[in-house]
Design a protein around this motif. Structure first.
Motif, PDB file in Angstrom:
ATOM      1  N   HIS A  81       0.858  -1.182   0.000  1.00 35.05           N
ATOM      2  CA  HIS A  81       0.000   0.000   0.000  1.00 35.05           C
ATOM      3  C   HIS A  81       0.900   1.240   0.000  1.00 35.05           C
ATOM      4  N   GLN A  82       0.698   2.098  -0.970  1.00 33.71           N
ATOM      5  CA  GLN A  82       1.449   3.346  -1.068  1.00 33.71           C
ATOM      6  C   GLN A  82       0.473   4.495  -0.863  1.00 33.71           C
ATOM      7  N   PHE A  83       0.620   5.160   0.294  1.00 35.57           N
ATOM      8  CA  PHE A  83      -0.345   6.175   0.712  1.00 35.57           C
ATOM      9  C   PHE A  83      -1.767   5.595   0.661  1.00 35.57           C
ATOM     10  N   ARG A  84      -1.885   4.372   1.193  1.00 30.47           N
ATOM     11  CA  ARG A  84      -3.139   3.628   1.376  1.00 30.47           C
ATOM     12  C   ARG A  84      -3.751   3.141   0.066  1.00 30.47           C
ATOM     13  N   VAL A  85      -3.040   3.220  -1.033  1.00 32.11           N
ATOM     14  CA  VAL A  85      -3.512   2.703  -2.317  1.00 32.11           C
ATOM     15  C   VAL A  85      -2.693   1.452  -2.652  1.00 32.11           C
ATOM     16  N   TYR A  86      -3.370   0.330  -2.884  1.00 38.53           N
ATOM     17  CA  TYR A  86      -2.647  -0.916  -3.120  1.00 38.53           C
ATOM     18  C   TYR A  86      -1.982  -0.912  -4.491  1.00 38.53           C
ATOM     19  N   ASN A  87      -0.719  -1.345  -4.522  1.00 39.86           N
ATOM     20  CA  ASN A  87       0.038  -1.382  -5.770  1.00 39.86           C
ATOM     21  C   ASN A  87       0.678  -2.761  -5.927  1.00 39.86           C
ATOM     22  N   PRO A  88       0.213  -3.554  -6.911  1.00 44.15           N
ATOM     23  CA  PRO A  88       0.804  -4.870  -7.136  1.00 44.15           C
ATOM     24  C   PRO A  88       1.964  -4.865  -8.125  1.00 44.15           C
ATOM     25  N   ASP A  89       2.397  -3.689  -8.537  1.00 43.08           N
ATOM     26  CA  ASP A  89       3.412  -3.599  -9.595  1.00 43.08           C
ATOM     27  C   ASP A  89       4.747  -3.067  -9.089  1.00 43.08           C
ATOM     28  N   ILE A  90       5.092  -3.400  -7.846  1.00 42.00           N
ATOM     29  CA  ILE A  90       6.358  -2.903  -7.299  1.00 42.00           C
ATOM     30  C   ILE A  90       7.233  -4.090  -6.894  1.00 42.00           C
ATOM     31  N   GLY A  91       8.429  -3.786  -6.476  1.00 39.10           N
ATOM     32  CA  GLY A  91       9.443  -4.747  -6.093  1.00 39.10           C
ATOM     33  C   GLY A  91      10.750  -3.985  -6.024  1.00 39.10           C
ATOM     34  N   ASP A  92      11.864  -4.675  -5.892  1.00 42.54           N
ATOM     35  CA  ASP A  92      13.160  -4.003  -5.852  1.00 42.54           C
ATOM     36  C   ASP A  92      13.453  -3.405  -7.225  1.00 42.54           C
ATOM     37  N   GLY A  93      13.199  -2.119  -7.385  1.00 42.40           N
ATOM     38  CA  GLY A  93      13.345  -1.476  -8.687  1.00 42.40           C
ATOM     39  C   GLY A  93      14.679  -0.813  -8.921  1.00 42.40           C
ATOM     40  N   ARG A  94      15.437  -0.552  -7.864  1.00 39.03           N
ATOM     41  CA  ARG A  94      16.784   0.006  -8.030  1.00 39.03           C
ATOM     42  C   ARG A  94      17.738  -0.536  -6.965  1.00 39.03           C
ATOM     43  N   GLY A 248       8.620   9.871   6.550  1.00 40.13           N
ATOM     44  CA  GLY A 248       8.066  10.499   5.367  1.00 40.13           C
ATOM     45  C   GLY A 248       7.248   9.586   4.480  1.00 40.13           C
ATOM     46  N   VAL A 249       7.626   8.294   4.394  1.00 39.94           N
ATOM     47  CA  VAL A 249       6.921   7.385   3.471  1.00 39.94           C
ATOM     48  C   VAL A 249       6.758   6.024   4.154  1.00 39.94           C
ATOM     49  N   LEU A 250       5.822   5.943   5.087  1.00 41.33           N
ATOM     50  CA  LEU A 250       5.627   4.705   5.845  1.00 41.33           C
ATOM     51  C   LEU A 250       4.628   3.788   5.150  1.00 41.33           C
ATOM     52  N   ASN A 251       4.867   3.536   3.873  1.00 44.36           N
ATOM     53  CA  ASN A 251       4.059   2.584   3.122  1.00 44.36           C
ATOM     54  C   ASN A 251       4.370   1.161   3.575  1.00 44.36           C
ATOM     55  N   SER A 252       3.450   0.231   3.293  1.00 42.87           N
ATOM     56  CA  SER A 252       3.651  -1.133   3.776  1.00 42.87           C
ATOM     57  C   SER A 252       4.828  -1.831   3.101  1.00 42.87           C
ATOM     58  N   ASP A 253       5.278  -1.335   1.952  1.00 41.23           N
ATOM     59  CA  ASP A 253       6.482  -1.901   1.346  1.00 41.23           C
ATOM     60  C   ASP A 253       7.741  -1.297   1.949  1.00 41.23           C
ATOM     61  N   ASN A 254       7.586  -0.307   2.832  1.00 40.19           N
ATOM     62  CA  ASN A 254       8.730   0.299   3.516  1.00 40.19           C
ATOM     63  C   ASN A 254       8.813  -0.091   4.982  1.00 40.19           C
ATOM     64  N   ILE A 255       7.995  -1.053   5.402  1.00 42.63           N
ATOM     65  CA  ILE A 255       8.028  -1.525   6.787  1.00 42.63           C
ATOM     66  C   ILE A 255       8.613  -2.931   6.798  1.00 42.63           C
ATOM     67  N   ASN A 256       9.780  -3.043   7.384  1.00 37.16           N
ATOM     68  CA  ASN A 256      10.526  -4.285   7.466  1.00 37.16           C
ATOM     69  C   ASN A 256       9.967  -5.134   8.612  1.00 37.16           C
ATOM     70  N   VAL A 257       9.787  -6.439   8.410  1.00 34.01           N
ATOM     71  CA  VAL A 257       9.200  -7.265   9.465  1.00 34.01           C
ATOM     72  C   VAL A 257      10.156  -7.521  10.626  1.00 34.01           C
ATOM     73  N   THR A 258      11.386  -7.060  10.545  1.00 34.09           N
ATOM     74  CA  THR A 258      12.282  -7.110  11.702  1.00 34.09           C
ATOM     75  C   THR A 258      12.181  -5.844  12.544  1.00 34.09           C
ATOM     76  N   GLY A 259      11.352  -4.902  12.146  1.00 32.35           N
ATOM     77  CA  GLY A 259      11.184  -3.679  12.925  1.00 32.35           C
ATOM     78  C   GLY A 259      12.327  -2.698  12.787  1.00 32.35           C
ATOM     79  N   GLU A 260      13.100  -2.815  11.722  1.00 36.65           N
ATOM     80  CA  GLU A 260      14.198  -1.874  11.478  1.00 36.65           C
ATOM     81  C   GLU A 260      13.765  -0.812  10.475  1.00 36.65           C
TER      82      GLU A 260
END
Length: 450
Positions: A81-94, A248-260
């Motif tokens: 979720h990016q700013f609460r909008v689900y995005n299925p088209d992401i991954g490690d892009g860079r 600044g960008v606490l999207n669900s793809d930016n939250i690590n499951v180790t809490g780091e």
């Protein structure tokens, strides 16, 4: 790399997940590789501190594989979720995962990149990182580490000699590749992808992988995983607040499951205790404002629970989620009292003290860094605004003496004007002295607080 030192302990646990979790990729072939920052303190924890600069550049600028670990860079697949909008088209892009190593205490560490070239998930991006972005990430991660926030560590920054075009800074601008070290790059969004694809076998495999390799538990229980992640996420939220940090960008793809904490883009530190302070210019609704970060992180953890419903019952997960508020309150109390330099007592008293301090910080408008510097050990300001907090702090013992040389100077802060000044010295005169001086000052503060 010559014969590895005894404390070099390579791993390749990520391969356990299988190739539906990642794509093997090639790193970019950069025209230049100029070493700008090497974190020997972090490198020493995994047996890499003895590398020569030439070896360092070969591994972290050209990405020759480190012996015994991942045979090729792996770009991880995830949604979010990016700013609460689900995005299925992401991954490690860079970026990609480059190696896994054991640190001295046995925990698994992973080396990941930023700016290492295009991957199947780059979409319309060039897969590159600006040098300014790399400098900012080093400064953010060093500052957060010193302030007790669980964070990825910037291991290496190498300038790569390309001219990049960016819409949000003067262009062309210089390029770089960064290597960060963390306990893993599995995100809440990694679980969301499996839920989206209804991949029950993959979900069970991922739960087991995280519990075994990132939490050291012999379990495959998704509710247990949610419980552990909830504690780590609540702790991260509390530490962010005590540090005065806005990711600044606490999207669900930016939250690590180790809490780091990791992936530092438009971050800022607050000058004063302003819950509405926003880091990202594009966060028009203030979704990730300073005071809303605990709410945002809790919402992301809820997305993990929603994903785990693929293989777990709802009721026990709801019970875990309902504890987030209490876990956060304990975490923020511990974090603020740690930064204040006093020893916690018990929940009710600690909560009352922290609430009084937060009210006084908001009312007084005092600089956050100035306050914690002057008050370390429990010496609160004497004006009337602080009367409630002064009464509440009676009986709290200092946890550490103010005997470090740091306390004889001025508070170390990382406000935006100084960040821009550090970058200006590099951009205009290729003067790296302010940057390296700031890293040294941050580490001195960390030693005083530790």
């Amino acid at each position: 790399m010559p014969l590895p030192p005894q404390d070099y302990r390579p791993e390749a646990a990520l391969l356990e997940l299988g190739d539906t979790f990642y794509d093997a990729v090639r790193p970019a072939d950069f025209p230049e590789t100029t070493l700008r920052f090497r974190n020997d303190r972090a490198a020493g924890d995994v047996g890499l501190g003895t590398l020569s600069d030439a070896e360092w550049i070969r591994h972290f600028g050209r990405f020759d594989p480190l012996p015994g670990t991942l045979p090729a860079p792996l770009a991880l697949r995830y949604h979010g979720h990016q700013f609460r909008v689900y995005n299925p088209d992401i991954g490690d892009g860079r970026g990609f995962s480059f190696a896994q190593l054991r640190e001295r205490d046995g925990r698994l560490l992973e080396l990941g990149t930023k700016g290492s070239g295009r991957t199947p998930w780059s979409r319309f991006g060039d897969g590159r990182l600006t040098l300014k972005g790399g400098v900012r990430e080093v400064l953010a991660s060093e500052m957060l580490e010193a302030l007790g926030v669980p964070t990825s560590r910037s291991l290496s920054l190498i300038e790569t000699g390309e001219a990049l075009e960016r819409g949000d800074e003067p262009s062309p601008t210089r390029s770089a590749v960064l290597v960060r070290m963390s306990h893993g790059h599995i995100r809440i969004g990694t679980f969301q992808r499996l839920a989206y694809e209804r991949d029950e076998d993959g979900m069970r495999r991922l739960v087991g992988y995280v519990l075994r390799n990132l939490y050291g538990e012999d379990s495959d229980d998704p509710v247990r995983l949610l419980d552990l992640v909830t504690t780590r996420a609540a702790t991260l939220a509390g530490r962010y607040m005590a540090a005065g940090f806005v990711h600044g960008v606490l999207n669900s793809d930016n939250i690590n499951v180790t809490g780091e904490s990791f992936d530092y883009g438009p971050w800022r530190f607050v000058p004063t205790w302003d819950p509405a302070f926003v880091a990202a210019y594009f966060d028009h609704a203030g979704l990730y404002a300073f005071g809303r970060q605990p709410e945002a992180i809790h919402w992301d953890v809820m997305q993990l629970a929603s994903s785990l419903r693929l293989i777990a019952e709802s009721d026990p997960m709801i019970a875990v989620l309902d504890t987030f508020g209490d876990r956060y309150q304990r975490a923020v109390c511990d974090a603020i009292l740690w930064r204040l330099g006093v020893t916690p007592k018990e929940d009710a008293a600690d909560r009352a003290l922290v609430q009084a301090i937060e009210r006084a910080l908001r009312t007084s408008g005092i600089g956050v860094d100035r306050f914690f510097f002057d008050a370390f050990g429990g010496a609160l300001p004497q004006d009337e605004t602080w009367a409630e907090a002064r009464a509440a702090i009676i009986g709290y013992a200092p946890r550490k003496a103010r005997d470090h040389a740091y306390w004889r100077g001025e508070p170390c802060a990382m406000l935006i004007d100084e960040v821009e000044a550090i970058w200006s010295a590099i951009a205009e005169d290729d003067d790296w002295r302010p940057f390296h001086g700031k890293v040294a000052a941050i580490r001195a503060m960390g030693a005083a607080l530790a």
